[in-house]
Design an enzyme around this catalytic site. Structure first.
Site, PDB file in Angstrom:
ATOM      1  N   HIS A 112       1.154  -1.230  -0.240  1.00  0.00           N
ATOM      2  CA  HIS A 112       0.273  -0.018   0.260  1.00  0.00           C
ATOM      3  C   HIS A 112       0.886   1.204   0.117  1.00  0.00           C
ATOM      4  O   HIS A 112       1.661   1.404   0.725  1.00  0.00           O
ATOM      5  CB  HIS A 112      -0.944  -0.265   1.338  1.00  0.00           C
ATOM      6  CG  HIS A 112      -2.304   1.450   1.498  1.00  0.00           C
ATOM      7  ND1 HIS A 112      -3.351   0.602   0.844  1.00  0.00           N
ATOM      8  CD2 HIS A 112      -1.500   2.716   2.018  1.00  0.00           C
ATOM      9  CE1 HIS A 112      -3.711   2.382   0.859  1.00  0.00           C
ATOM     10  NE2 HIS A 112      -2.460   3.615   1.121  1.00  0.00           N
ATOM     11  N   CYS A 113       0.627   1.889  -0.852  1.00  0.00           N
ATOM     12  CA  CYS A 113       1.335   3.031  -1.245  1.00  0.00           C
ATOM     13  C   CYS A 113       0.845   4.399  -0.457  1.00  0.00           C
ATOM     14  O   CYS A 113      -0.048   4.648  -0.858  1.00  0.00           O
ATOM     15  CB  CYS A 113       2.146   3.332  -2.480  1.00  0.00           C
ATOM     16  SG  CYS A 113       2.972   4.629  -3.347  1.00  0.00           S
ATOM     17  N   PRO A 114       1.111   4.744   0.112  1.00  0.00           N
ATOM     18  CA  PRO A 114       0.684   6.418   0.578  1.00  0.00           C
ATOM     19  C   PRO A 114       1.132   7.480  -0.383  1.00  0.00           C
ATOM     20  O   PRO A 114      -0.395   8.649  -0.596  1.00  0.00           O
ATOM     21  CB  PRO A 114       1.649   6.764   2.206  1.00  0.00           C
ATOM     22  CG  PRO A 114       2.522   6.117   1.745  1.00  0.00           C
ATOM     23  CD  PRO A 114       1.500   4.415   0.684  1.00  0.00           C
TER      24      PRO A 114
END
Length: 326
Positions: A112-114
């Site tokens: 999961h990439c912010p």
């Protein structure tokens, strides 16, 4: 922000000074400046396109019909192992994982990439890598031009406004440009190093056919197998050793070229473009639920080994039994 700073404190002042000094736009330095501007603008636009594609592409596992028609196609004595997500209350396809932030299972989840507020997975992994590539190339181009501009400043102006033997503390236009350039050089240098390192790690994983999560699973699986071999050797008092264990063959490693095509698309000439996967289908899988496998790998019907998820094992009659995991 960096792109705007390049325009305001590198290209425009530099070109304005050259025009005042009587130089042409078409001489060597002018051509280099225009080329750098075109390259940086292209990298900015392609990076923005890739960013938007990575941001808005949906990788979630959508709930489908609870009855799998493939179960009815099983022959007598055959079985197929399925993973089950206890949080989503639905089947979890191979290579998918549940994201606690998105609160959904993600197809071939990498992480999961912010930055994009989205999970990097089956449908947008290639867009995410293109975004990293274009950002890195754009910052390296800007870093080269800004360093050249600083050298130009060093020869043209004395340090920090020192002119005619006097040291001036007034914030002249040249001093402001110098300050912004130094800050940009430091910022671009650090960011290009960090993003380039992230890009390199991602490309190594892609070339080997696994995601970031799967690389951790492979390491854990190899540690468990070495531990098991060591214990077996100690109990049987034989000469077997964990040092002879060369590692597991990842079942979804289908070769260097096919691994790249499984992320960037089957058409190599379209790799630079962040197109939807319908326009450039990915190799090895059309839906993100089933993938081509390495025939030399030992899968036992699932990955990782052993599975941490509840398993659904169809019986010979085609009904679903809870396998309970390994």
């Amino acid at each position: 922000g960096l792109y705007s700073t390049h325009l305001l404190y590198v290209y425009l002042p530099w070109m304005e000074e050259r025009v005042k000094e009587g130089y042409s736009y078409t001489d060597f330095v002018g051509i280099c400046l225009w080329t750098g501007l075109v390259v940086m603008s292209l990298m900015f636009l392609m990076g923005l396109w890739s960013f938007l594609m990575a941001l808005f592409t949906d990788n979630r596992v959508h709930r489908e019909c609870s009855k799998d028609s493939s179960i009815e196609d099983l022959k007598e004595g055959e079985f197929r192992i399925k993973r089950w997500c206890k949080k989503c209350k639905q089947e979890k396809p191979n290579r998918s994982h549940h994201c606690s932030i998105c609160n959904a299972c993600v197809l071939r989840m990498d992480h999961h990439c912010p930055w994009i507020n989205n999970c990097v997975g089956f449908r947008n992994h290639g867009h995410y890598l293109r975004f990293l590539l274009y950002v890195t190339l754009g910052m390296l181009t800007g870093l080269l031009l800004m360093a050249t501009r600083l050298l130009y400043f060093k020869g043209r102006y004395m340090y920090w406004g020192q002119r005619n033997g006097r040291f001036s503390l007034f914030l002249t236009e040249e001093m402001m440009q110098m300050a912004f350039l130094v800050a940009d050089v430091v910022g671009c240098g650090i960011l290009s190093l960090l993003i380039g390192l992230l890009l390199a790690i991602q490309l190594v994983n892609v070339a080997n056919g696994h995601t970031t999560i799967e690389s951790l699973e492979i390491a854990q699986c190899e540690r468990d197998m070495r531990r098991q071999i060591r214990r077996s050797a100690e109990s049987e008092l034989n000469e077997a050793s964990s040092s002879s264990f060369e590692g597991v063959i990842f079942p979804y490693d289908i070769g260097f070229n096919n691994n790249l095509k499984a992320v960037f698309g089957s058409n190599v000439f379209l790799w630079p473009l962040p197109l939807p996967i319908e326009w450039n289908p990915l190799a090895g899988s059309a839906s993100g639920r089933q993938f081509s496998t390495n025939p030399d790998a030992l899968m036992n019907g699932q990955w990782p080994l052993p599975s941490k998820d509840p398993l659904l094992i169809p019986s010979r009659r085609g009904s679903l039994d809870d396998g309970g995991g390994f």
